[in-house]
Write a protein that holds these residues in place. Structure first.
Motif, PDB file in Angstrom:
ATOM      1  N   GLU A  37       7.326  12.933 -13.632  1.00 46.94           N
ATOM      2  CA  GLU A  37       7.060  14.100 -12.788  1.00 46.94           C
ATOM      3  C   GLU A  37       7.907  15.295 -13.192  1.00 46.94           C
ATOM      4  O   GLU A  37       7.476  16.444 -13.038  1.00 46.94           O
ATOM      5  N   GLN A  38       9.109  15.067 -13.688  1.00 45.86           N
ATOM      6  CA  GLN A  38       9.950  16.177 -14.139  1.00 45.86           C
ATOM      7  C   GLN A  38       9.472  16.714 -15.485  1.00 45.86           C
ATOM      8  O   GLN A  38       9.487  17.922 -15.726  1.00 45.86           O
ATOM      9  N   ARG A  39       9.004  15.814 -16.334  1.00 44.98           N
ATOM     10  CA  ARG A  39       8.591  16.233 -17.680  1.00 44.98           C
ATOM     11  C   ARG A  39       7.233  16.932 -17.663  1.00 44.98           C
ATOM     12  O   ARG A  39       7.018  17.911 -18.380  1.00 44.98           O
ATOM     13  N   TRP A  40       6.312  16.416 -16.866  1.00 45.61           N
ATOM     14  CA  TRP A  40       4.959  16.984 -16.781  1.00 45.61           C
ATOM     15  C   TRP A  40       4.574  17.152 -15.310  1.00 45.61           C
ATOM     16  O   TRP A  40       3.957  16.245 -14.728  1.00 45.61           O
ATOM     17  N   PRO A  41       4.924  18.238 -14.692  1.00 40.97           N
ATOM     18  CA  PRO A  41       4.537  18.429 -13.279  1.00 40.97           C
ATOM     19  C   PRO A  41       3.016  18.419 -13.139  1.00 40.97           C
ATOM     20  O   PRO A  41       2.318  19.235 -13.749  1.00 40.97           O
ATOM     21  N   HIS A  42       2.521  17.463 -12.369  1.00 36.50           N
ATOM     22  CA  HIS A  42       1.093  17.353 -12.107  1.00 36.50           C
ATOM     23  C   HIS A  42       0.892  17.176 -10.607  1.00 36.50           C
ATOM     24  O   HIS A  42       1.769  16.635  -9.921  1.00 36.50           O
ATOM     25  N   PRO A  43      -0.255  17.594 -10.108  1.00 40.53           N
ATOM     26  CA  PRO A  43      -0.565  17.247  -8.710  1.00 40.53           C
ATOM     27  C   PRO A  43      -0.578  15.736  -8.562  1.00 40.53           C
ATOM     28  O   PRO A  43      -1.090  15.021  -9.423  1.00 40.53           O
ATOM     29  N   ARG A  44       0.002  15.245  -7.482  1.00 40.05           N
ATOM     30  CA  ARG A  44       0.031  13.797  -7.268  1.00 40.05           C
ATOM     31  C   ARG A  44      -1.381  13.267  -7.060  1.00 40.05           C
ATOM     32  O   ARG A  44      -2.183  13.854  -6.333  1.00 40.05           O
ATOM     33  N   ARG A  45      -1.654  12.155  -7.723  1.00 38.46           N
ATOM     34  CA  ARG A  45      -2.962  11.529  -7.608  1.00 38.46           C
ATOM     35  C   ARG A  45      -2.860  10.297  -6.730  1.00 38.46           C
ATOM     36  O   ARG A  45      -1.817   9.668  -6.627  1.00 38.46           O
ATOM     37  N   GLY A  46      -3.997   9.922  -6.114  1.00 35.25           N
ATOM     38  CA  GLY A  46      -4.000   8.754  -5.256  1.00 35.25           C
ATOM     39  C   GLY A  46      -3.542   9.090  -3.850  1.00 35.25           C
ATOM     40  O   GLY A  46      -3.234  10.231  -3.508  1.00 35.25           O
ATOM     41  N   THR A  47      -3.475   8.060  -3.015  1.00 36.69           N
ATOM     42  CA  THR A  47      -3.099   8.227  -1.609  1.00 36.69           C
ATOM     43  C   THR A  47      -1.626   7.912  -1.412  1.00 36.69           C
ATOM     44  O   THR A  47      -0.986   7.287  -2.259  1.00 36.69           O
ATOM     45  N   VAL A  48      -1.105   8.334  -0.271  1.00 34.53           N
ATOM     46  CA  VAL A  48       0.283   8.017   0.060  1.00 34.53           C
ATOM     47  C   VAL A  48       0.467   6.510   0.143  1.00 34.53           C
ATOM     48  O   VAL A  48       1.453   5.949  -0.369  1.00 34.53           O
ATOM     49  N   ILE A  49      -0.482   5.838   0.769  1.00 30.39           N
ATOM     50  CA  ILE A  49      -0.393   4.374   0.903  1.00 30.39           C
ATOM     51  C   ILE A  49      -0.392   3.731  -0.485  1.00 30.39           C
ATOM     52  O   ILE A  49       0.383   2.802  -0.763  1.00 30.39           O
ATOM     53  N   GLY A  50      -1.231   4.243  -1.371  1.00 28.79           N
ATOM     54  CA  GLY A  50      -1.280   3.691  -2.723  1.00 28.79           C
ATOM     55  C   GLY A  50       0.024   3.873  -3.466  1.00 28.79           C
ATOM     56  O   GLY A  50       0.504   2.957  -4.135  1.00 28.79           O
ATOM     57  N   ARG A  51       0.607   5.056  -3.348  1.00 27.29           N
ATOM     58  CA  ARG A  51       1.886   5.300  -4.032  1.00 27.29           C
ATOM     59  C   ARG A  51       2.985   4.404  -3.478  1.00 27.29           C
ATOM     60  O   ARG A  51       3.816   3.887  -4.234  1.00 27.29           O
ATOM     61  N   LEU A  52       2.985   4.195  -2.149  1.00 24.98           N
ATOM     62  CA  LEU A  52       3.975   3.301  -1.550  1.00 24.98           C
ATOM     63  C   LEU A  52       3.756   1.866  -2.015  1.00 24.98           C
ATOM     64  O   LEU A  52       4.719   1.150  -2.352  1.00 24.98           O
ATOM     65  N   PHE A  53       2.498   1.455  -2.066  1.00 25.78           N
ATOM     66  CA  PHE A  53       2.180   0.086  -2.475  1.00 25.78           C
ATOM     67  C   PHE A  53       2.623  -0.181  -3.905  1.00 25.78           C
ATOM     68  O   PHE A  53       3.304  -1.167  -4.198  1.00 25.78           O
ATOM     69  N   TYR A  54       2.242   0.728  -4.809  1.00 23.80           N
ATOM     70  CA  TYR A  54       2.581   0.502  -6.222  1.00 23.80           C
ATOM     71  C   TYR A  54       4.076   0.691  -6.467  1.00 23.80           C
ATOM     72  O   TYR A  54       4.645   0.050  -7.355  1.00 23.80           O
ATOM     73  N   GLY A  55       4.698   1.544  -5.676  1.00 27.18           N
ATOM     74  CA  GLY A  55       6.149   1.666  -5.777  1.00 27.18           C
ATOM     75  C   GLY A  55       6.837   0.366  -5.401  1.00 27.18           C
ATOM     76  O   GLY A  55       7.803  -0.053  -6.061  1.00 27.18           O
ATOM     77  N   PHE A  56       6.347  -0.279  -4.344  1.00 24.25           N
ATOM     78  CA  PHE A  56       6.913  -1.565  -3.933  1.00 24.25           C
ATOM     79  C   PHE A  56       6.632  -2.636  -4.983  1.00 24.25           C
ATOM     80  O   PHE A  56       7.499  -3.464  -5.296  1.00 24.25           O
ATOM     81  N   ALA A  57       5.426  -2.594  -5.583  1.00 20.42           N
ATOM     82  CA  ALA A  57       5.092  -3.564  -6.635  1.00 20.42           C
ATOM     83  C   ALA A  57       6.020  -3.392  -7.832  1.00 20.42           C
ATOM     84  O   ALA A  57       6.474  -4.380  -8.423  1.00 20.42           O
ATOM     85  N   ARG A  58       6.328  -2.146  -8.197  1.00 18.99           N
ATOM     86  CA  ARG A  58       7.261  -1.912  -9.312  1.00 18.99           C
ATOM     87  C   ARG A  58       8.657  -2.412  -8.970  1.00 18.99           C
ATOM     88  O   ARG A  58       9.367  -2.953  -9.834  1.00 18.99           O
ATOM     89  N   HIS A  59       9.048  -2.261  -7.695  1.00 23.92           N
ATOM     90  CA  HIS A  59      10.354  -2.764  -7.267  1.00 23.92           C
ATOM     91  C   HIS A  59      10.417  -4.285  -7.427  1.00 23.92           C
ATOM     92  O   HIS A  59      11.424  -4.828  -7.908  1.00 23.92           O
TER      93      HIS A  59
END
Length: 405
Positions: free
Chosen positions: A120-142
């Protein structure tokens, strides 16, 4: 010593995936040397499953438990477990296994995570996907990170494809267990196929075609390609492109490139046996990857006689730095990357032939035959040492284990 090896991979077994190709070719080498090799992958853990992206993430999180259950039920059948880091975050004792557990890197989780956090710092882009999706995949990466951290500390031996990963594991993760650094390679037959299929140099120069091999993703340079293409078209107006194995459709490329795809040939997937023909009439390879374990695509292109410009990161650096350092470009330096490609596209035939020969000589240095044997010797030594340590312990409560010498 004839070994019984179990390969553990938390991915669908698909040879088009880099990890599966590496392990398939290693397995073939080991079997040819008289060793027994079995596999436990997504295909065995979730037979017949056609997972969505969400389900895949859930299955990946549950895979280690399934792998552990399989090993506990069949522990006497194996001497070595060679598992991708994170797929088996358990010690041999926790698995009721008296053999050697190896944690294998196919691209170090710490390096990949560091890159993902920089996107996100290197290539500022509009966030894609839903908030729930980002939380879900963030937890999966954790969960994946935690499993990987446990795996590197619990394994009896670690296997990584470059020295930079070994340093990271020692200095950042605090790993004290033995680390084997072994690159990837090509079989003699495949290397010869890539070389023999190549068109004459004068013909390839006339094609003015840039080749990229890799899944379309930010890590592989997807967000740099628009500027690379734009600048290269200015330098070489007649340039053409061939993108191989991108594993996506034209809509994704059009969204990221924001330009015409008329001179870009897209081949979303291919079988390894098709690659020699697909590279035969290309002029130069391009590999703007920000993080790699090794960069097998670079080696494929070199074997085909294609000078390949790559970002100067671990993996490609290990391949190119000694003989062709001019092909390594600081990551993110799009202008320099495009100029390096144009220099090769416009090179005189004699100069191009010389570089092409050097490329093939470099590829010949990375042989699966030698890598497979060196890896096995290290595994055998570590296994014998473990058995010797066990034999020095009191017999009470010790499980029996036989090693054929």
């Amino acid at each position: 010593m004839s070994l019984r090896i179990l390969i553990v991979v938390d991915l669908p077994w698909d040879i088009r995936l880099g990890a599966c190709r590496v392990l398939t070719e290693l397995t073939d080498q080991w079997r040819a040397l008289g060793h027994s090799v079995e596999l436990f992958s997504f295909t065995e853990a979730f037979p017949g499953a056609r997972a969505t992206r969400w389900l895949f993430a859930l299955q990946k999180a549950s895979f280690p438990r399934k792998a552990a259950a399989f090993i506990r039920a069949h522990s006497e059948r194996f001497d070595i477990i060679d598992a991708i880091i994170g797929s088996l975050p358990y010690s041999a004792a926790e698995l009721n296994f008296n053999g050697l557990v190896v944690a294998r890197s196919i691209g170090l989780y710490r390096a990949y995570d560091r890159f993902e956090r920089s996107v996100e710092q290197r290539w500022p882009h509009p966030r894609r996907g839903t908030v729930i999706g980002r939380l879900f995949y963030g937890f999966a990466r954790h969960l994946s990170w935690r499993a990987s951290e446990r795996a590197v500390h619990k394994a009896g031996l670690l296997n990584v494809p470059n020295e930079e990963e070994a340093v990271c594991l020692r200095e950042e993760a605090g790993v004290t267990n033995r680390i084997l650094v072994q690159p990837y390679g090509l079989t003699t037959e495949y290397r010869k196929d890539l070389s023999a299929s190549a068109s004459p140099c004068v013909q390839r120069l006339g094609e003015e075609r840039v080749c990229f091999i890799g899944m379309w993703s930010p890590r592989k340079g997807a967000y740099d390609w628009a500027r690379i293409i734009s600048r290269l078209r200015e330098l070489v107006p007649t340039v053409r492109f061939r993108f191989l194995g991108i594993m996506t459709d034209s809509a994704a490329l059009r969204r990221d490139l924001g330009s015409s795809l008329d001179d870009i040939e897209l081949i979303p997937d291919y079988q390894p046996s098709e690659l020699p023909g697909l590279l035969a009439d290309c002029t130069v390879g391009a590999f703007p990857s920000y993080a790699e374990g090794f960069g097998l695509a670079v080696l494929d292109q070199l074997a085909a006689g294609l000078p390949t410009v790559a970002y100067d990161v671990a993996g490609p650096r290990d391949i190119l730095a000694r003989h062709l350092p001019s092909l390594l470009i600081q990551k993110g330096e799009v202008e320099a990357f495009a100029i390096a490609l144009s220099d090769i596209l416009r090179a005189p035939v004699a100069e191009y032939e010389k570089i092409s020969q050097t490329c093939q000589a470099i590829a010949s240095e990375f042989s699966w035959d030698e890598i497979a044997q060196t890896t096995l010797r290290t595994y055998q030594l570590a296994l014998v040492e473990k058995v010797a340590r066990r034999d020095d312990t009191p017999a009470r409560g010790r499980m029996s284990f036989k090693v054929a010498l």
